[in-house]
Write a protein that holds these residues in place. Structure first.
Motif, PDB file in Angstrom:
ATOM      1  N   ASP A 153       1.339  -1.584   0.018  1.00  0.00           N
ATOM      2  CA  ASP A 153       0.206  -0.241  -0.076  1.00  0.00           C
ATOM      3  C   ASP A 153       0.396   1.003   0.112  1.00  0.00           C
ATOM      4  O   ASP A 153       1.807   1.580   0.597  1.00  0.00           O
ATOM      5  CB  ASP A 153      -0.938  -0.119   1.177  1.00  0.00           C
ATOM      6  N   LEU A 154       0.278   2.335  -0.439  1.00  0.00           N
ATOM      7  CA  LEU A 154       1.002   3.737  -0.459  1.00  0.00           C
ATOM      8  C   LEU A 154       0.486   4.600   0.481  1.00  0.00           C
ATOM      9  O   LEU A 154      -0.672   4.594   0.593  1.00  0.00           O
ATOM     10  CB  LEU A 154       1.016   4.353  -2.010  1.00  0.00           C
ATOM     11  N   VAL A 155       0.825   4.934   1.611  1.00  0.00           N
ATOM     12  CA  VAL A 155       0.298   5.581   2.120  1.00  0.00           C
ATOM     13  C   VAL A 155       1.471   6.430   3.139  1.00  0.00           C
ATOM     14  O   VAL A 155       2.913   6.884   2.271  1.00  0.00           O
ATOM     15  CB  VAL A 155       0.365   5.015   3.882  1.00  0.00           C
ATOM     16  N   LYS A 156       0.717   7.687   3.575  1.00  0.00           N
ATOM     17  CA  LYS A 156       1.113   8.719   3.770  1.00  0.00           C
ATOM     18  C   LYS A 156       0.839   9.324   5.681  1.00  0.00           C
ATOM     19  O   LYS A 156      -0.003   9.176   5.911  1.00  0.00           O
ATOM     20  CB  LYS A 156       0.297  10.222   3.032  1.00  0.00           C
ATOM     21  N   VAL A 157       2.755   8.909   6.125  1.00  0.00           N
ATOM     22  CA  VAL A 157       2.374   9.131   7.000  1.00  0.00           C
ATOM     23  C   VAL A 157       3.640   9.698   8.136  1.00  0.00           C
ATOM     24  O   VAL A 157       4.607   9.880   6.939  1.00  0.00           O
ATOM     25  CB  VAL A 157       2.652   7.612   8.348  1.00  0.00           C
ATOM     26  N   ASP A 158       3.205  10.413   9.038  1.00  0.00           N
ATOM     27  CA  ASP A 158       4.086  11.879   9.768  1.00  0.00           C
ATOM     28  C   ASP A 158       4.937  13.016   8.413  1.00  0.00           C
ATOM     29  O   ASP A 158       6.211  12.793   7.957  1.00  0.00           O
ATOM     30  CB  ASP A 158       5.739  10.983  10.112  1.00  0.00           C
ATOM     31  N   GLY A 159       4.475  12.812   7.520  1.00  0.00           N
ATOM     32  CA  GLY A 159       4.699  13.779   6.003  1.00  0.00           C
ATOM     33  C   GLY A 159       5.213  13.191   5.183  1.00  0.00           C
ATOM     34  O   GLY A 159       5.419  14.131   4.268  1.00  0.00           O
ATOM     35  N   GLU A 163       6.640  -1.888   2.910  1.00  0.00           N
ATOM     36  CA  GLU A 163       7.865  -3.225   2.398  1.00  0.00           C
ATOM     37  C   GLU A 163       7.404  -3.974   3.540  1.00  0.00           C
ATOM     38  O   GLU A 163       7.446  -5.275   3.190  1.00  0.00           O
ATOM     39  CB  GLU A 163       8.761  -2.102   2.314  1.00  0.00           C
ATOM     40  N   GLU A 164       7.318  -3.382   4.764  1.00  0.00           N
ATOM     41  CA  GLU A 164       7.256  -5.066   5.381  1.00  0.00           C
ATOM     42  C   GLU A 164       6.314  -4.934   6.625  1.00  0.00           C
ATOM     43  O   GLU A 164       6.289  -3.995   7.329  1.00  0.00           O
ATOM     44  CB  GLU A 164       8.921  -5.284   5.969  1.00  0.00           C
ATOM     45  N   ILE A 165       5.104  -5.677   6.925  1.00  0.00           N
ATOM     46  CA  ILE A 165       5.379  -5.500   8.007  1.00  0.00           C
ATOM     47  C   ILE A 165       5.526  -6.777   9.205  1.00  0.00           C
ATOM     48  O   ILE A 165       4.750  -7.786   9.353  1.00  0.00           O
ATOM     49  CB  ILE A 165       3.333  -5.953   8.027  1.00  0.00           C
ATOM     50  N   ARG A 166       5.153  -6.192  10.849  1.00  0.00           N
ATOM     51  CA  ARG A 166       6.015  -6.870  11.423  1.00  0.00           C
ATOM     52  C   ARG A 166       5.327  -7.025  12.739  1.00  0.00           C
ATOM     53  O   ARG A 166       4.986  -5.948  13.226  1.00  0.00           O
ATOM     54  CB  ARG A 166       7.754  -6.559  11.659  1.00  0.00           C
ATOM     55  N   MET A 167       5.916  -7.029  14.271  1.00  0.00           N
ATOM     56  CA  MET A 167       4.735  -7.052  15.138  1.00  0.00           C
ATOM     57  C   MET A 167       5.256  -5.593  15.452  1.00  0.00           C
ATOM     58  O   MET A 167       4.254  -5.440  16.329  1.00  0.00           O
ATOM     59  CB  MET A 167       5.277  -8.982  15.771  1.00  0.00           C
ATOM     60  N   SER A 168       6.333  -5.397  15.445  1.00  0.00           N
ATOM     61  CA  SER A 168       6.967  -3.700  16.483  1.00  0.00           C
ATOM     62  C   SER A 168       6.842  -3.524  16.138  1.00  0.00           C
ATOM     63  O   SER A 168       6.486  -2.152  16.235  1.00  0.00           O
ATOM     64  CB  SER A 168       7.882  -4.523  17.416  1.00  0.00           C
ATOM     65  N   PHE A 169       6.793  -3.651  14.237  1.00  0.00           N
ATOM     66  CA  PHE A 169       7.505  -1.989  14.097  1.00  0.00           C
ATOM     67  C   PHE A 169       6.898  -2.073  12.387  1.00  0.00           C
ATOM     68  O   PHE A 169       6.801  -3.074  11.726  1.00  0.00           O
ATOM     69  CB  PHE A 169       9.027  -2.010  13.352  1.00  0.00           C
ATOM     70  N   ILE A 170       6.430  -1.197  11.712  1.00  0.00           N
ATOM     71  CA  ILE A 170       5.921  -1.783  10.122  1.00  0.00           C
ATOM     72  C   ILE A 170       7.220  -0.573   9.048  1.00  0.00           C
ATOM     73  O   ILE A 170       7.652   0.937   9.816  1.00  0.00           O
ATOM     74  CB  ILE A 170       5.125  -0.834   9.542  1.00  0.00           C
ATOM     75  N   THR A 171       8.008  -0.973   8.150  1.00  0.00           N
ATOM     76  CA  THR A 171       8.875  -0.266   7.385  1.00  0.00           C
ATOM     77  C   THR A 171       8.478   0.603   5.544  1.00  0.00           C
ATOM     78  O   THR A 171       7.120  -0.303   5.344  1.00  0.00           O
ATOM     79  CB  THR A 171      10.215  -1.118   6.800  1.00  0.00           C
ATOM     80  N   VAL A 172       8.371   1.681   6.141  1.00  0.00           N
ATOM     81  CA  VAL A 172       7.558   2.203   4.598  1.00  0.00           C
ATOM     82  C   VAL A 172       9.091   2.476   3.700  1.00  0.00           C
ATOM     83  O   VAL A 172      10.071   3.558   4.552  1.00  0.00           O
ATOM     84  CB  VAL A 172       6.767   3.341   5.207  1.00  0.00           C
ATOM     85  N   ARG A 173       8.958   2.558   2.862  1.00  0.00           N
ATOM     86  CA  ARG A 173      10.264   2.936   1.443  1.00  0.00           C
ATOM     87  C   ARG A 173       9.692   4.112   1.084  1.00  0.00           C
ATOM     88  O   ARG A 173       8.628   3.949   0.046  1.00  0.00           O
ATOM     89  CB  ARG A 173      10.618   1.776   1.052  1.00  0.00           C
ATOM     90  N   THR A 174      10.358   5.092   0.598  1.00  0.00           N
ATOM     91  CA  THR A 174      10.166   6.383  -0.169  1.00  0.00           C
ATOM     92  C   THR A 174      10.725   6.132  -1.289  1.00  0.00           C
ATOM     93  O   THR A 174      11.316   5.144  -1.673  1.00  0.00           O
ATOM     94  CB  THR A 174      10.313   7.921   1.283  1.00  0.00           C
ATOM     95  N   TRP A 175       9.684   7.016  -2.022  1.00  0.00           N
ATOM     96  CA  TRP A 175      10.202   7.692  -3.157  1.00  0.00           C
ATOM     97  C   TRP A 175      12.036   7.484  -3.630  1.00  0.00           C
ATOM     98  O   TRP A 175      12.440   7.168  -4.680  1.00  0.00           O
ATOM     99  CB  TRP A 175      10.073   8.896  -4.584  1.00  0.00           C
ATOM    100  N   ASP A 176      12.978   8.303  -2.509  1.00  0.00           N
ATOM    101  CA  ASP A 176      14.334   8.202  -2.899  1.00  0.00           C
ATOM    102  C   ASP A 176      14.050   7.369  -2.419  1.00  0.00           C
ATOM    103  O   ASP A 176      16.283   7.115  -2.045  1.00  0.00           O
ATOM    104  CB  ASP A 176      14.678   9.225  -2.256  1.00  0.00           C
ATOM    105  N   ARG A 236      14.713   5.567   0.503  1.00  0.00           N
ATOM    106  CA  ARG A 236      15.104   5.935   2.084  1.00  0.00           C
ATOM    107  C   ARG A 236      14.042   4.927   2.816  1.00  0.00           C
ATOM    108  O   ARG A 236      12.826   4.504   2.437  1.00  0.00           O
ATOM    109  CB  ARG A 236      14.694   7.380   3.274  1.00  0.00           C
ATOM    110  N   VAL A 237      14.189   4.441   3.816  1.00  0.00           N
ATOM    111  CA  VAL A 237      12.906   3.354   4.578  1.00  0.00           C
ATOM    112  C   VAL A 237      13.029   3.908   5.726  1.00  0.00           C
ATOM    113  O   VAL A 237      13.734   3.977   7.104  1.00  0.00           O
ATOM    114  CB  VAL A 237      14.232   1.761   5.197  1.00  0.00           C
ATOM    115  N   ILE A 238      11.775   4.155   5.846  1.00  0.00           N
ATOM    116  CA  ILE A 238      11.085   5.314   7.290  1.00  0.00           C
ATOM    117  C   ILE A 238      10.418   3.799   8.412  1.00  0.00           C
ATOM    118  O   ILE A 238       9.550   2.736   7.990  1.00  0.00           O
ATOM    119  CB  ILE A 238      10.105   5.878   7.552  1.00  0.00           C
ATOM    120  N   ILE A 239      10.900   3.877   9.559  1.00  0.00           N
ATOM    121  CA  ILE A 239      10.470   2.634  10.878  1.00  0.00           C
ATOM    122  C   ILE A 239       9.214   3.509  11.356  1.00  0.00           C
ATOM    123  O   ILE A 239       9.653   4.522  12.656  1.00  0.00           O
ATOM    124  CB  ILE A 239      12.042   2.020  11.366  1.00  0.00           C
ATOM    125  N   VAL A 240       8.909   2.909  11.497  1.00  0.00           N
ATOM    126  CA  VAL A 240       7.523   3.341  12.256  1.00  0.00           C
ATOM    127  C   VAL A 240       7.092   2.420  12.951  1.00  0.00           C
ATOM    128  O   VAL A 240       6.118   1.117  12.408  1.00  0.00           O
ATOM    129  CB  VAL A 240       6.112   3.948  11.173  1.00  0.00           C
TER     130      VAL A 240
END
Length: 376
Positions: free
Chosen positions: A223-229, A235-248, A250-254
């Motif tokens: 899914d394409l999401v917008k979180v924290d701007g 990219e990955e859903i784990r029990m404690s965190f979710i990784t979101v990869r941006t167009w450039d 970068r990997v955001i750990i949420v």
């Protein structure tokens, strides 16, 4: 007689009993016992291996006839742990007929049994997950595919985590001292439950959040999401965190709980069909009618336009400028982005060539700030 009995318990006599030099060992009998035990183990292992090969030969023939690849994947994964389980069972049966072998094998078997069972269960879950993922990739519906992949990923991680915890617990409980600690904890179960609950609260919160995401699906893998701007793909859903990869890249750990406790934007919740704007800020002298005609001509001819939405509206009018919103639609988010970029570039080029006065220019004259040709 009493003197002889007392002398047998003197310190010197006790030392002689534990002195290896005073031990009487029949080396021939010992060698015979070792040889017999080794032969029994060897025969048991060979028989177990032959039974394993025969059983898996029959199973392989059955899986080849099957139309699905799920059983092939599961059988391939559990082949190794099943082989060692057959060997362990054979040695256990052999140990019942050989007391010397039983003394050596039984303490080790108590540790190996839960390990082998956990290995089989772990590989079975991994095989089932891999087979289902292969079948999901064939799906023509990208939204349904992401939904199934998300549920499968989260639930398989929960199962493997549970298998590992239970297996390690069973292996530790074979140790007498650990078993005694467990019995003591059970005697004070109330206090232990409170202590464990307080210590494991973050882990339990993450576990519950992961299960909620798997069941309610506010977001899925891909899914394409917008979180924290920031905008990116899940990219990955784990029990404690979710990784979101941006167009450039970068990997955001949420944190997983962040998606349940706060709002976020999911741009592909139902599908990837979106509409997007291109904003033009022009001089009020601009003639909107030919601009609208050129806009519609270009969009209709563009290969990425899906035919759903196309409109040009004047959304604002100021004394020095007007704002035009050119909205278009496409089948996917990536195609919409490319269409908007192409449209923006084309309209600016067309305005420069056909309505140059519509482009806003601001000039600021500063005396002697930039001497021009001919000025003193």
């Amino acid at each position: 007689m009493l003197q002889n009995a007392n002398s047998a318990h003197t310190p010197l006599a006790m030392f002689d009993q534990i002195n290896p030099a005073s031990w009487r060992i029949d080396l021939n009998a010992l060698a015979y016992d070792i040889t017999v035990s080794a032969l029994i183990v060897a025969v048991a292992v060979v028989i177990a291996y032959l039974i394993y090969r025969a059983a898996f030969h029959l199973v392989s023939r059955v899986t080849r006839v099957s139309e699905t690849n799920v059983d092939d994947e599961i059988v391939g994964r559990i082949r190794a742990p099943i082989k060692w389980s057959f060997i362990a069972i054979a040695v256990t049966l052999a140990a019942q007929y050989d007391a010397s072998l039983g003394l050596l094998w039984e303490p080790l078997a108590q540790f190996l049994r839960p390990a082998l069972l956990g290995w089989i269960a772990y590989n079975a879950v991994k095989g089932f997950t891999a087979a289902i993922e292969a079948r999901i990739e064939i799906s023509d519906d990208p939204v349904a595919m992401r939904s199934r992949r998300t549920r499968l990923a989260v639930l398989s991680r929960v199962l493997t985590f549970g298998i590992i915890v239970i297996t390690v617990g069973l292996m530790l409980f074979t140790i007498p001292s650990v078993r005694a600690i467990g019995t003591t904890m059970l005697a004070s179960a109330g206090l232990a439950a409170l202590a464990i609950g307080a210590a494991a609260q973050p882990a339990l919160k993450s576990l519950i959040a992961g299960l909620q995401i798997a069941l309610t699906e506010p977001l899925r893998l891909g899914d394409l999401v917008k979180v924290d701007g920031e905008v990116g793909r899940v990219e990955e859903i784990r029990m404690s965190f979710i990784t979101v990869r941006t167009w450039d890249e970068r990997v955001i750990i949420v944190p997983t709980s962040r998606f349940l406790d706060a709002s976020f934007e999911n741009w592909s919740r139902e599908n990837e069909k979106l509409s997007g704007p291109v904003m033009l800020h022009l001089d009020p002298i601009a003639d909107v009618t030919p601009i609208r005609a050129e806009f519609e001509r270009f969009v209709r001819a563009h290969e990425l336009y899906d035919g759903r939405n196309m409109a040009l509206l004047m959304t604002e009018a100021y004394p020095e400028s007007v704002e035009l919103r050119l909205s278009v639609s496409a089948s996917t988010i990536g195609e919409l982005w490319q269409l908007r970029c192409d449209l923006r570039e084309h309209m600016l080029r067309w305005l420069r060539e056909n309505q140059p006065d519509a482009l806003i220019r601001h000039r600021l004259e500063v005396p002697n700030g930039h001497p021009k040709a001919g000025e003193p």
